[in-house]
Design an enzyme around this catalytic site. Structure first.
Site, PDB file in Angstrom:
ATOM      1  CG  ASP A  72      -2.164  -0.727   1.090  1.00 51.22           C
ATOM      2  OD1 ASP A  72      -2.667  -0.771  -0.033  1.00 51.22           O
ATOM      3  OD2 ASP A  72      -2.656  -1.277   2.086  1.00 51.22           O
TER       4      ASP A  72
HETATM    5  C1  BGC Z   1       0.443   1.223   6.372  1.00 51.07           C
HETATM    6  C2  BGC Z   1       0.108   0.005   5.540  1.00 51.07           C
HETATM    7  C3  BGC Z   1      -1.357  -0.076   5.339  1.00 51.07           C
HETATM    8  C4  BGC Z   1      -1.908   1.238   4.791  1.00 51.07           C
HETATM    9  C5  BGC Z   1      -3.386   1.237   4.607  1.00 51.07           C
HETATM   10  C6  BGC Z   1      -0.179   2.454   5.777  1.00 51.07           C
HETATM   11  O1  BGC Z   1       0.081   3.549   6.597  1.00 51.07           O
HETATM   12  O2  BGC Z   1       1.836   1.373   6.445  1.00 51.07           O
HETATM   13  O3  BGC Z   1       0.622  -1.145   6.164  1.00 51.07           O
HETATM   14  O4  BGC Z   1      -1.628  -1.099   4.432  1.00 51.07           O
HETATM   15  O5  BGC Z   1      -1.552   2.303   5.643  1.00 51.07           O
HETATM   16  O6  BGC Z   1      -4.064   1.294   5.772  1.00 51.07           O
HETATM   17  C1  NOJ Z   2      -1.510  -3.785   5.564  1.00 50.73           C
HETATM   18  C2  NOJ Z   2      -2.711  -3.823   4.680  1.00 50.73           C
HETATM   19  O1  NOJ Z   2      -3.841  -4.225   5.428  1.00 50.73           O
HETATM   20  C3  NOJ Z   2      -2.492  -4.762   3.515  1.00 50.73           C
HETATM   21  O2  NOJ Z   2      -3.601  -4.743   2.668  1.00 50.73           O
HETATM   22  C4  NOJ Z   2      -1.236  -4.408   2.780  1.00 50.73           C
HETATM   23  O3  NOJ Z   2      -1.045  -5.349   1.753  1.00 50.73           O
HETATM   24  C5  NOJ Z   2      -0.039  -4.370   3.694  1.00 50.73           C
HETATM   25  N1  NOJ Z   2      -0.306  -3.518   4.818  1.00 50.73           N
HETATM   26  C6  NOJ Z   2       1.216  -3.896   2.995  1.00 50.73           C
HETATM   27  O4  NOJ Z   2       1.173  -2.556   2.691  1.00 50.73           O
END
Ligand code: BGC
Ligand code: NOJ
Length: 814
Positions: free
Chosen positions: A487
């Site tokens: 993400d």
């Molecule tokens: C986090 C991710 C997460 C994303 C969406 C980011 O701040 O680092 O792990 O998937 O937010 O919530």
């Molecule tokens: C947490 C999110 O819930 C997931 O969808 C994502 O793939 C990982 N972070 C990596 O960014």
């Protein structure tokens, strides 16, 4: 250093001191009523939706960290001393403190000056309430008179309003007290058809429903004035902050034990029967009273508890293993499976790291979670798949999240995460392999929940696949969109405005940046889809699918290979990400893990080279870091990934979700030692001895462990709700132990450490119990199987054609 120990026989983790580095929590509830409970009884409860149907308040991110909970106080009515058997909130010194976190229940308690007290908290199956059984024993040689108090703070309003519209909350709080039961009916006068209640088996000595009356002016939960004085005030809340508190006076002979039961619950009335008498503003309690009465009875509570234990015995009994490694056994047999159920229930919404108010259920996340729980709850998996698919758009794209109450796609976050659609194929394929229930593919499923737009689920899968084909970039690799699995790799975002969301900001037209990870995922999902298509007799579709898969594989080998490992992406300028040409972020785990998992480069040696490079550059004693070198500054063209200080989160932490992709890849190359070694490095049970470093719960996975670039190397964060649970479960059970579901039967293909003499497993698969024993006779991974004594060809055991419900599989490995 440890803060407790595993009691495997009882399937519990026993915490022996209250000052764990962080609150160590557990989940209560299995279906619709849920609670989070910490080892010092902190946490909160909700019905289905942690934002809109939250029963009790909790203060996130507060000081102390664990603030708000299901608090019991005891007061010695002679000495006037008072304390909490769960340590919080009084934090009084205690003896013999223990917290036993078990499967769907927690027991927290201690002794203080000869008064022993434990509270067992759990949610009975099929009920929307929780039970607290407080057992008090007098271990003194003299009689003891003790007051016991049970307390909660209500919150049955939009939990988000607690932080941004509390002026309204201060005036809407309403309660009723009838037969000693406290009813919280805030907003019931208007649109809510539900209310909360808090009851006690021995009410009578006093109650309070207004927080200030209970705590006293300017006091906190650590020192309520009423508890100090030994008398509740029978306050009736109107506005401000409604609470529920009950007082019970106990007179205990030496050695005597008494039990008090508290019941906290949620109840709905039909809209036209909300009030009794009709036309009044008084809650109609006809249907709730019998429920309350039933569970206030200790015996009924015990029976409900036994049923909960039986439920977990049967759920966990579906797959049990006995290997030479205790950490493997414990995680597979108990905790990892249990965590998979929690991630399925909560997605990423309610934990001690997620507030419950912010996020719905992730499309990507929920589909991946299926890998870990589909065998434990196939009917619910089926429902989840259909709900998810119903939020898919006609283009094949997906809302990134959906709201559990409405089951609608979440417009605030929208879509455009270009990996999302493929996870539906992965999830459906896991469901089909587990259940053999092909009828799901014919279920009519709408687009974006639009009535009339239904097509068979199967067509949704085809759309998912096509979505990528219609979005290829300059190298014929998939366009990344807002982001892929990572993400935080935001290649179209280019955000320079503080506070702007990396998730939803898109400043580029998105026609250049490509993801090698999605390419790997496409190849993997495409093969699954082709297999599904041919199973359905759609051989042309299957062939077309494989054709596209082959083209993608070529694109990856041609444009996605960096010389020693797989490239991660091309950015919006067409420059490489995750290449030796880069100054930072030269190598990433995701593309290497997933491309090899998908089988790319197995033949020409690229897979082996990618894994060797992964080991060389990314492996640390605490697990594999996500990338190296970490980004040392913010890169406008890369986005959130470079917003984290080096070693945290997506910027080079040990991101535990993706480690299993490498484990699986190692098994694809036959490297059992390496696969299990990676497995052990992040296995929480194997890290129990370093709990002071790891800091999160030793019984569940955390999303990340700080990487070697961080000063806190080895420290875990964001425990519980993470795709780590499902993927590690999948990697160890299906790929390392190799007890793998396939469309045609159970495949037995272990790739285990060379030093293991073998293992045994019991797997209930499609209604048949397979007793599996594997014996190692040589160092390799070749397996010769006998099924009920008869040798079979290959390694897939087809379901018995007669009515046998038990099958014996013996495997000789070597
Ligand atoms: C986090 C991710 C997460 C994303 C969406 C980011 O701040 O680092 O792990 O998937 O937010 O919530
Ligand atoms: C947490 C999110 O819930 C997931 O969808 C994502 O793939 C990982 N972070 C990596 O960014």
């Amino acid at each position: 250093m440890k803060f407790g120990y595993f009691d495997d026989l009882n399937r519990e983790y026993v915490i022996t001191r209250p000052d764990t580095p962080l609150p160590w929590i557990n989940y209560l509830g299995c279906e619709s009523y849920f609670g989070i409970i910490s080892n010092t009884a902190g946490g909160y409860s909700f019905y289905r939706d942690a934002r809109l149907r939250r029963l009790t308040r909790y203060r996130y991110n507060s000081v102390p960290l664990d603030c708000g909970g299901r608090y019991v106080y005891l007061r010695d009515d002679e000495s006037k001393e008072f304390w909490s058997p769960s340590w919080q909130p009084t934090r009084h010194e205690l003896e013999d403190y223990t917290c036993r976190h078990g499967m769907g229940y927690s027991v927290v308690g201690s002794s203080f000056r000869g008064i022993e007290a434990h509270t067992r908290y759990f949610v009975p199956l099929n009920e929307s309430l929780e039970i607290w059984q407080l057992t008090v024993t007098n271990r003194r040689t003299t009689r003891a008179t003790v007051s016991a108090f049970g307390s909660i703070e209500f919150c049955l309003w939009d939990a988000q309003d607690d932080s941004n519209n509390f002026q309204r909350n201060f005036s809407i709080g309403e309660v009723e007290i009838e037969d000693g039961v406290i009813y919280h009916k805030t907003e019931y006068r208007e649109r809510r058809d539900h209310f909360a209640f808090f009851a006690c088996s021995r009410s009578g000595a006093g109650f309070d429903t207004q927080r200030e009356a209970f705590l006293g002016h300017n006091r906190g939960w650590d020192k309520p004035a009423t508890v100090e004085a030994g008398q509740l005030t029978n306050s009736v809340a109107h506005g401000w902050s409604p609470i529920g508190a009950h007082q019970v006076r106990l007179d205990l002979a030496p050695g005597e034990t008494q039990q008090i039961v508290f019941v906290l619950g949620y109840h709905e009335n039909p809209n036209d029967q909300k009030f009794d008498p009709p036309g009044s503003q008084t809650i109609n309690k006809k249907s709730v009273k019998p429920v309350i009465a039933r569970y206030l009875d200790s015996k009924a509570a015990d029976v409900a508890f036994d049923r909960l234990r039986e439920y977990w015995n049967s759920v966990l009994g579906i797959f049990q293993v006995d290997t030479p490694d205790i950490h493997t056994n414990r995680m597979v047999n108990i905790w990892n499976a249990y965590q998979c159920m929690a991630t399925f229930n909560m997605s990423r919404s309610a934990s001690f790291f997620e507030s419950g108010v912010g996020r719905g259920l992730g499309f990507r996340d929920s589909n991946q979670d299926l890998l870990g729980f589909v065998h434990m709850a196939p009917a619910r998996a089926r429902e989840r798949i259909l709900d998810l698919a119903a939020t898919q758009l006609a283009s094949g794209g997906a809302y990134h999240q959906y709201q559990p109450l409405t089951k609608r796609g979440n417009n605030d976050i929208g879509g455009g995460f270009n990996d999302d659609p493929h996870w539906l194929i992965v999830g459906v394929s896991a469901f089909l392999k587990e259940t053999g229930d092909w009828s799901i593919l014919d279920e009519p499923v709408p687009n974006d929940n639009e009535p009339g737009s239904e097509v068979p689920l199967y067509d949704h899968l085809l759309r998912s696949f096509r979505y990528t084909l219609e979005r290829l970039g300059p190298h014929r690799l998939p366009l990344i969109g807002r982001a892929d699995w990572n993400d935080c790799l935001n290649l179209n975002c280019f955000s320079s405005t503080p506070g702007q969301s990396f998730q939803t900001t898109t400043s580029k037209d998105g026609k250049v940046a490509e993801s090698v990870f999605i390419a790997g995922l496409f190849v993997h999902a495409g093969r699954e889809l082709a297999a599904i298509a041919s199973h359905r007799g759609r051989s042309c579709e299957a062939a077309a699918c494989l054709d596209e898969v082959a083209k993608m594989e070529q694109a990856v080998l041609q444009h996605g290979w960096d010389g020693d490992w797989f490239l991660r992406a091309y950015d919006d300028f067409g420059d490489k990400v995750g290449s030796r040409e880069c100054k930072e972020g030269k190598i990433f785990i995701e593309s290497n893990g997933f491309c090899v998992l998908a089988g790319i480069g197995l033949e020409d040696g690229k897979a082996a080279r990618a894994l060797a490079a992964t080991r060389e550059h990314l492996a640390t004693p605490h697990g594999l870091v996500l990338l190296q070198p970490a980004y040392s500054k913010y890169y406008l063209n890369l986005g959130e990934i470079s917003s984290y200080p080096p070693g945290y989160k997506e910027n080079a932490s040990i991101f535990c979700h993706v480690n299993p992709w490498v484990m699986i890849s190692e098994t694809r190359l036959g490297n059992g030692d390496e696969a299990h070694d990676y497995y052990t490095r992040i296995n929480p049970s194997a890290r129990e001895e370093i709990s002071d470093v790891h800091r999160c719960e030793p019984y569940v996975y955390a999303q990340m462990i700080a990487g070697r670039d961080a000063p806190t190397f080895g420290e875990a964060k964001n425990s519980w709700l993470t795709g780590t649970a499902a993927w590690n479960y999948f990697a160890i059970t299906q790929w390392i132990l190799g007890v793998r579901t396939t469309f045609d039967g159970l495949q037995i293909a272990p790739v285990i450490p060379a030093s293991w003499p073998g293992f045994t497993a019991r797997r209930n698969f499609r209604g048949v119990v397979y007793e599996i024993s594997i014996e190692r006779k040589g160092v390799g991974n070749r397996i010769a199987l006998t099924v009920d004594g008869n040798p079979i060809e290959g390694n897939i055991v087809s379901p018995p054609t007669d009515n046998r419900k038990q099958v014996l599989i013996k495997g000789i490995l070597g």
